[in-house]
Enzyme design. Structure first.
Site, PDB file in Angstrom:
ATOM      1  N   GLY A  15       0.828  -1.199   0.000  1.00 45.72           N
ATOM      2  CA  GLY A  15       0.000   0.000   0.000  1.00 45.72           C
ATOM      3  C   GLY A  15       0.859   1.245   0.000  1.00 45.72           C
ATOM      4  N   SER A  16       0.338   2.300   0.592  1.00 40.32           N
ATOM      5  CA  SER A  16       1.037   3.586   0.531  1.00 40.32           C
ATOM      6  C   SER A  16       2.259   3.592   1.451  1.00 40.32           C
ATOM      7  CB  SER A  16       0.091   4.711   0.926  1.00 40.32           C
ATOM      8  OG  SER A  16      -0.341   4.530   2.249  1.00 40.32           O
ATOM      9  N   THR A  17       3.227   4.408   1.104  1.00 40.39           N
ATOM     10  CA  THR A  17       4.438   4.542   1.919  1.00 40.39           C
ATOM     11  C   THR A  17       4.076   5.075   3.303  1.00 40.39           C
ATOM     12  OG1 THR A  17       5.828   4.806  -0.013  1.00 40.39           O
ATOM     13  CG2 THR A  17       6.683   5.714   2.031  1.00 40.39           C
TER      14      THR A  17
ATOM     15  N   GLY B 225       2.719   2.281   5.308  1.00 42.57           N
ATOM     16  CA  GLY B 225       3.831   1.347   5.513  1.00 42.57           C
ATOM     17  C   GLY B 225       4.729   1.792   6.652  1.00 42.57           C
TER      18      GLY B 225
ATOM     19  N   GLU C 129       5.678  -3.543   0.774  1.00 42.91           N
ATOM     20  CA  GLU C 129       5.752  -3.244  -0.664  1.00 42.91           C
ATOM     21  C   GLU C 129       4.968  -1.951  -0.851  1.00 42.91           C
ATOM     22  OE1 GLU C 129       4.931  -2.518  -3.998  1.00 42.91           O
ATOM     23  OE2 GLU C 129       3.747  -4.335  -4.265  1.00 42.91           O
TER      24      GLU C 129
ATOM     25  N   GLU D 126       3.954  10.085  -6.191  1.00 43.77           N
ATOM     26  CA  GLU D 126       3.233   8.989  -6.841  1.00 43.77           C
ATOM     27  C   GLU D 126       1.803   9.456  -7.111  1.00 43.77           C
ATOM     28  OE1 GLU D 126       2.209   5.431  -4.506  1.00 43.77           O
ATOM     29  OE2 GLU D 126       2.969   4.257  -6.167  1.00 43.77           O
TER      30      GLU D 126
END
Ligand code: NDP
Length: 509
Positions: A259-261, A264, A281, A412
């Site tokens: 998913g999103s940083t 994460g 990831e 992104e």
């Protein structure tokens, strides 16, 4: 012109609509929607725990819609903290009493069974995936579902060969895996997570994204059909905070997140200091680099596939195109021509290239970043295509005149938006490509093998494609550097992430 049987040429029939100057074909494609009558979406789904669909406690649910029509598809249970506990307890019991005790060859049989059922029910899965996510049916049919089945086949093959996969190690399963997945490839991400976890001997609790839980619940039917022991696979739905409860649960041994940083990082902080093994990831901002010796038409297809596949909602999307200055002009012209042929619209139509953005929220994010690109001075190009009246659609877009500091070159976007930049030398391309906080993927287009090796070794990206883009294979590891996360999924590396790999003789066996 057409060729007759005798080898003579005659004018093409007017009904074919071909123009003599090779201009745009002036006719429209007839609609070719995939049938949906073979698919049964239930009006309500409970949580899938211990091989049963159960309501959440206390009872609560939320709506799931079709992003292409904004119509309701189903209501799904909203898990509570107590439900997270029930699911993890079920997974722990199954791990202790059945799954971890089965020989690898027995686990493999279940995985093969799942893979075959996915193949048998592929049409059903493809339609539900498209209705729930907005992705074109040709992609869910030809990419998502076959690849999901391929992951189960691949990891089934390893289940009884763990000792061979990791020589001089004593591979041991970890226990309960908590898996939180996103909405861009709902079934495929499920397969990336569940297949290696089960092959390695773990049990799982999976939380799909709130906008796309339907193929996960359809997969729960596959679990029943394959007669997996209760508790081996559990699926719960709920908002992000439920994902956090799940990964923090003390009985969880392994956490896998895509998913999103931003999320994460929160998860990394939450599990820091615990014994939990973690793979993340996260986002990406891939460079797709085209040198002047590259086969241009092939590269154009790669660029289009790199950024407009799945509406650009792909963590490894080639969202930054670097064109060598000497080919910039002809490449741009070809790119704009090709962009104008993309068909945007009903995701269930077999001719659709670009479907619906997954949610109103994601559409707003894409719109905001595109607006930022315009305000920062980049030049926008969008084909003049008709968008459906309803649903979350966005025109395939490209920006020229982009500088590296622009937000559209840094952040992104996760939408069908390409930023085009230029370079002169390989060194300049490398420097610009690496000028990002991300490091998930990249692409290089050139005829020179030596240049490919130079570029691949210099780029800080987990995956670098040469003369292709967005190729996925279960045997191949996938993962990132820097803010794109850590750990690998796919291949033997992805299997190792679900195992304790202590050196031989140190595990007490
Ligand atoms: P998120 O990272 O928020 O969502 C991914 C998954 O994490 C979903 O299941 C989500 O649940 C869950 N989640 C959300 N918050 C938490 C939390 N605090 N703790 C644990 N789990 C959580 O992505 P978004 O959907 O918000 O998308 C935002 C951006 O992230 C996108 O625009 C894109 O840039 C990027 N992204 C990257 C992906 C990738 O593959 N690398 C995939 C998806 C998004 P829920 O759905 O219930 O919120």
């Amino acid at each position: 012109m057409t060729l007759t049987k005798k080898g003579e040429t005659k004018p093409a029939p007017a009904s074919w609509g071909l123009t003599t100057r090779g201009g745009n074909v002036p006719w429209e494609y007839a609609p070719a929607p995939e049938a949906t009558d073979h698919v049964q979406i239930r009006s309500e789904y409970g949580l899938f725990i211990d091989n049963e669909f159960r309501p959440s406690r206390p009872r609560a649910s939320f709506e799931v819609i079709n992003p292409a029509t904004e119509e309701r598809l189903a209501r799904v249970a909203r898990a509570s903290k107590a439900d997270v506990n029930r699911a993890v307890t079920a997974a722990r019991r199954a791990y202790d009493t059945t799954w971890s005790r089965l020989p690898g060859s027995e686990r493999a049989k279940y995985l093969y069974r799942i893979a075959r059922i996915l193949q048998e029910r592929s049409r059903e899965f493809a339609v539900v995936e498209t209705m729930n996510s907005g992705k074109p049916i040709k992609e869910s049919r030809d990419v998502d579902v076959p690849l999901a089945a391929a992951h189960f086949f691949y990891y089934a093959g390893w289940a009884d060969k763990l000792d061979y996969a990791f020589p001089n190690r004593e591979p041991r399963s970890l226990g309960v895996a908590a898996q939180v997945i996103p909405w861009n490839f709902p079934l495929l991400m499920l397969a990336w997570k569940i297949a290696p976890a089960l092959a390695a001997g773990n049990t799982v609790v999976l939380k799909p994204a709130s906008t796309t839980p339907l193929t996960a619940y359809l997969f729960a039917d596959v679990v029943l059909q394959a007669e997996l022991p209760p508790g081996v696979v559990n699926i719960i739905t709920g908002p992000g905070e439920i994902g956090m409860e799940l990964v923090k649960h003390p009985e969880v041994d392994k956490v896998a997140f895509t998913g999103s940083t931003q999320v994460g990082k929160m998860i990394a902080r939450a599990v820091a200091g615990s014994r939990k093994k973690l793979t993340l990831e996260l986002g990406g901002k891939a460079a797709n680099i085209v040198f002047d010796d590259a086969p241009l038409d092939q590269a154009i297809e790669g660029i289009i596939n790199g950024i407009y596949f799945n509406q650009g909602e792909v963590c490894c999307a080639g969202s930054r195109l670097f064109a060598q200055e000497s080919v910039y002009e002809p490449m741009l012209e070809k790119l704009k021509d090709r962009l104008s042929t993309l068909r945007v619209g009903d995701p269930l139509d077999k001719n659709t290239d670009v479907g619906a953005i997954n949610s109103a929220g994601q559409l707003a994010k894409v719109e905001e970043l595109v607006q930022a690109g315009i305000e920062e001075g980049a030049e926008i190009f969008q084909p003049d295509c008709q968008l459906p009246d309803r649903g979350f659609f966005f025109r395939p877009t490209l920006f020229t005149g982009v500088s590296q500091s622009h937000r559209i070159a840094q952040e992104e976007i996760f939408g069908p938006v390409l930023s085009v930049l230029t370079f002169r030398t390989p060194e300049e391309a490398i420097e610009k490509a690496n000028n990002t906080p991300y490091g998930l993927s990249a692409g290089v287009w050139t005829e020179k093998g030596s240049r490919i090796f130079k570029m691949v070794s210099a780029m800080r990206a987990g995956v670098v494609w040469a003369n292709t883009f967005n190729r996925f294979d279960p045997t191949s590891p996938f993962g990132g550097y820097k803010e794109s996360g850590y750990g690998r999924e796919g291949g033997i590396h992805g299997l190792g992430a679900y195992l304790d790999l202590a050196p031989s003789g140190t595990n007490g066996r």
